[in-house]
Write an enzyme that holds these catalytic residues in place. Structure first.
Site, PDB file in Angstrom:
ATOM      1  N   SER A   1      43.277  46.305  47.689  1.00  0.00           N
ATOM      2  CA  SER A   1      43.552  47.743  47.558  1.00  0.00           C
ATOM      3  C   SER A   1      42.302  48.511  47.175  1.00  0.00           C
ATOM      4  CB  SER A   1      44.618  47.917  46.477  1.00  0.00           C
ATOM      5  OG  SER A   1      44.654  49.253  46.029  1.00  0.00           O
TER       6      SER A   1
ATOM      7  N   TYR B   1      47.971  47.077  38.042  1.00  0.00           N
ATOM      8  CA  TYR B   1      48.085  46.824  39.491  1.00  0.00           C
ATOM      9  C   TYR B   1      46.709  46.545  40.085  1.00  0.00           C
ATOM     10  CZ  TYR B   1      48.353  47.925  44.474  1.00  0.00           C
ATOM     11  OH  TYR B   1      48.227  47.873  45.832  1.00  0.00           O
TER      12      TYR B   1
END
Ligand code: NAD
Length: 321
Positions: free
Chosen positions: A125, A150
């Site tokens: 990501s 995350y």
């Protein structure tokens, strides 16, 4: 190729399965259909995009079930997209990230290693850049200052895959996706949240006074990048690689909302709010590495990609928009 795709009922997963089936590959998907967002959307998405796909209900943390699936399918390639996504949710639900993104990821690595999978392509990501890098983000910038758990699990995935590549020769490619949008997208992300709210005449929260910038990337450009990376596996010399997949065009939130307003035919009710913990002010992908390695070139500007999302929201959610 014979592939296992994890997270196959997810937004990027279902689109990827569609493209792989169209290219003539043998694909078995898995997904736990969790309720991070409405699982009915996942079922409807699969029915709409890939009704012909073989997708099994399975959790990444179920080691025996996962091993049995690898034994049955004997994949030569694995595309790993299942994860607990979302930056803000990770502030309140840390264990979901550890289970799916760390334990689940090592389960995938172990099976790829022991079952002789030739190439693992996995989702990282843009959030890994956090506070360490400055836009445009390039893959050689540091990723040691994540802004959320995350992001930390995604950075950890890259280290874990690197380690398996070094120790066991596993060929693995990490793809850092930048804010992906499209029809059948994630209902927790700004493109759908904003589109639905504008259509329904509800107010929208605009963080950092609308001055946030995101490198919004259409899902078709992400899928093209996944297939590109798959077709150009890593070499013996460099068995682990990471690539940015983004649109390399940061869009200010105000402009993004303007495109939605035009498509919806009504104005947004904007409520300006300060920055949220975990968020990044600006993201922008430098995509030269992916371009050089497999010719990656995103082709969808938001002016073309976003109006169909608004139309899809109107069709799919109707009165529930
Ligand atoms: P998504 O939530 O729509 O898809 C993920 C899928 O994985 C879901 O269907 C979910 O049910 C499944 N899943 C989650 N945990 C699981 C588990 N333990 N076992 C089995 N299945 C599980 O999200 P997405 O947007 O399609 O994201 C796909 C991947 O791309 C994720 O790894 C995400 O972190 C990454 N990513 C997405 C974006 C984006 O903008 N959408 C940006 C960067 C990275």
């Amino acid at each position: 190729m014979t592939l296992i795709v994890t997270g196959a009922a997810g937004f990027i997963g279902a689109n990827t399965v569609r493209a792989l089936l169209d290219a003539g590959h043998t694909v078995v998907g898995l997904d736990n259909y969790n309720d991070y967002y409405d699982p009915q959307i996942k079922r409807d998405r699969v029915a709409a995009l890939c009704p012909d796909a073989d997708i099994r209900a399975l959790d990444l943390t179920h080691r025996d079930g996962l091993a049995a699936l690898f034994d049955e399918v004997q994949p030569t390639r694995v595309i790993h997209l299942a994860a607990q996504a979302g930056v803000r949710y990770s502030l309140e639900n840390p264990h979901a990230y550890v289970d799916s993104n760390l334990t689940g990821f090592v389960n995938i690595l172990e099976l790829c290693r022991h079952r002789g999978v030739a190439h693992l392509v996995y989702a990282s990501s843009s959030s890994v850049y956090g506070d360490s890098a400055t836009p445009p983000f390039s893959e050689d910038q540091r990723i040691d200052k994540p802004r959320s758990l995350y992001a930390a699990t995604k950075a950890a995935n890259e280290l874990m895959a690197y380690t398996y590549a070094q120790l066991y020769g596993l060929h693995a490619t990490g793809l850092r996706f930048f804010t992906v949008y499209g029809p059948w997208g994630r209902p927790d992300m700004a493109p759908l949240l904003f589109s639905r709210a504008v259509l329904a005449g509800r107010p929208i929260d605009v963080f950092n006074d609308g001055r946030m910038q995101r490198d919004f990337t259409h899902v078709s450009d992400i899928v093209a990048g996944i297939l590109g990376a798959l077709a150009h596996p890593s070499s013996e010399d460099v068995p682990h690689r990471v690539f940015n997949l983004g649109n390399h065009t940061p869009i200010e939130l105000e402009h993004f909302i303007g495109v939605i307003e035009a498509a919806a035919g009504r104005p947004a009710q904007k409520v300006y709010k300060p920055m949220q913990p975990g968020d990044m002010v600006r993201t922008m992908a430098d995509t030269r590495r992916a371009h050089d390695a497999f010719g990656y070139e995103p082709v969808t500007p938001i002016e073309r990609g976003l109006p169909p999302v608004v139309a899809w929201c109107r069709d799919y959610f109707g009165d529930r928009a």
